[in-house]
Design a protein around this motif. Structure first.
Motif, PDB file in Angstrom:
ATOM      1  N   ASP A  95      -8.935  -0.786  -3.967  1.00 35.79           N
ATOM      2  CA  ASP A  95      -7.673  -0.514  -4.652  1.00 35.79           C
ATOM      3  C   ASP A  95      -7.162   0.887  -4.324  1.00 35.79           C
ATOM      4  OD1 ASP A  95      -7.679  -2.982  -6.345  1.00 35.79           O
ATOM      5  OD2 ASP A  95      -9.490  -2.053  -7.149  1.00 35.79           O
ATOM      6  N   PHE A 129      -7.863  -0.777   4.793  1.00 34.82           N
ATOM      7  CA  PHE A 129      -7.774  -1.796   3.743  1.00 34.82           C
ATOM      8  C   PHE A 129      -8.239  -3.161   4.235  1.00 34.82           C
ATOM      9  CE2 PHE A 129      -5.301   1.420   1.577  1.00 34.82           C
ATOM     10  CZ  PHE A 129      -5.587   1.188   0.244  1.00 34.82           C
ATOM     11  N   ARG A 178      -3.398   0.573  -3.673  1.00 30.53           N
ATOM     12  CA  ARG A 178      -2.845  -0.780  -3.679  1.00 30.53           C
ATOM     13  C   ARG A 178      -1.935  -0.861  -4.904  1.00 30.53           C
ATOM     14  NH1 ARG A 178      -4.724  -4.979  -0.781  1.00 30.53           N
ATOM     15  NH2 ARG A 178      -6.795  -4.016  -0.503  1.00 30.53           N
ATOM     16  N   ILE A 198       0.861  -1.176   0.000  1.00 38.11           N
ATOM     17  CA  ILE A 198       0.000   0.000   0.000  1.00 38.11           C
ATOM     18  C   ILE A 198       0.899   1.228   0.000  1.00 38.11           C
ATOM     19  CG2 ILE A 198      -1.808   1.286   1.198  1.00 38.11           C
ATOM     20  CD1 ILE A 198      -2.688  -1.483   0.172  1.00 38.11           C
TER      21      ILE A 198
END
Length: 251
Positions: free
Chosen positions: A102, A95, A140, A73
């Motif tokens: 994403d 997340f 991401r 990340i």
């Protein structure tokens, strides 16, 4: 889950920025300055890379860091931000809460609130994504790389069109099927101590660049986007909405 901060910086002469930003993760500092060098070192147990390049353009600067990123990340930061103590935990939890995410947008602390404040978590789509800039975003990395998404190097400070590179980046993320969420967590304070390279007021160039931005985002609907912008910001622009609209579309 490895968190890495990608900092777009200018005129850094030493490594003091790391302490100033209160970084607690690995980081890449893409530093546009007047010399060329690459520095790799450890700092407080974290891997740091300085990319010092004698070039200009915020899109190019962010791409330099993005191409070399290694985190799962990545936070897309500016050099006038100070991260809160628990930013790593907040990003990881976000997340984990949205495992299909994403891209996630967070809140920034400001001396004077000028940016949209996220009050509850929700999924972001084409109708509301333009309210976010990349300084408040985490991505991401694998998802962005697999879709071949980078920053447009013709938009943003130091380029022909002085803003909008973050809007185009997020447009490409959504257009290519990436999932984006917003969460009401504050991850950093924005000091705004560095003078903006483009905010010279709502002058002729601003409106021309805004029109060029909307044309890049949607060649089909760009004039409608200009119209909604002129109507929505008529008090901010301090001029009749028809005037700002005509300037955006080049009439």
């Amino acid at each position: 889950m490895k968190i890495q901060v990608l900092v777009a910086a200018m005129h850094q002469k030493d490594h003091a920025l790391l302490e100033k930003m209160h970084l607690k993760t690995d980081a890449i500092v893409a530093n546009q300055c007047d010399f060329n060098s690459v520095e790799d070192f450890e700092w407080n147990g974290h891997k740091i890379r300085y990319l010092n390049f004698a070039e200009r353009g915020v899109g190019l600067n962010r791409n330099n860091a993005l191409m070399r990123a290694t985190g799962d990340i990545c936070l897309l930061a500016d050099d006038d931000m100070i991260y809160v103590d628990d930013y790593v935990e907040k990003v990881k939890k976000a997340f984990e809460k949205f495992p299909d995410a994403d891209v996630i947008a967070f809140n920034l602390i400001e001396p004077k609130i000028t940016r949209y404040v996220i009050k509850k978590a929700y999924k972001v789509g084409f109708l509301n994504y333009l309210r976010f800039g990349t300084a408040r975003v985490a991505i991401r990395l694998k998802s962005v790389r697999e879709k071949g998404i980078f920053f447009n190097q013709c938009f943003g400070g130091g380029t022909e069109h002085s803003h909008g590179e973050d809007n185009i980046f997020l447009t490409d993320c959504l257009r290519k099927g990436l999932k984006m969420y917003a969460v009401p967590e504050y991850i950093a304070e924005l000091t705004e101590e560095r003078e903006s390279t483009w905010k010279s007021g709502y002058d002729e160039k601003y409106f021309r660049d805004q029109g060029a931005l909307y044309r890049m985002i949607s060649p089909r609907w760009w004039k409608f986007l200009c119209l909604q912008d002129a109507l929505r910001h008529r008090k901010l622009y301090d001029c009749f909405w028809v005037t700002s609209y005509k300037k955006m579309v080049g009439n």
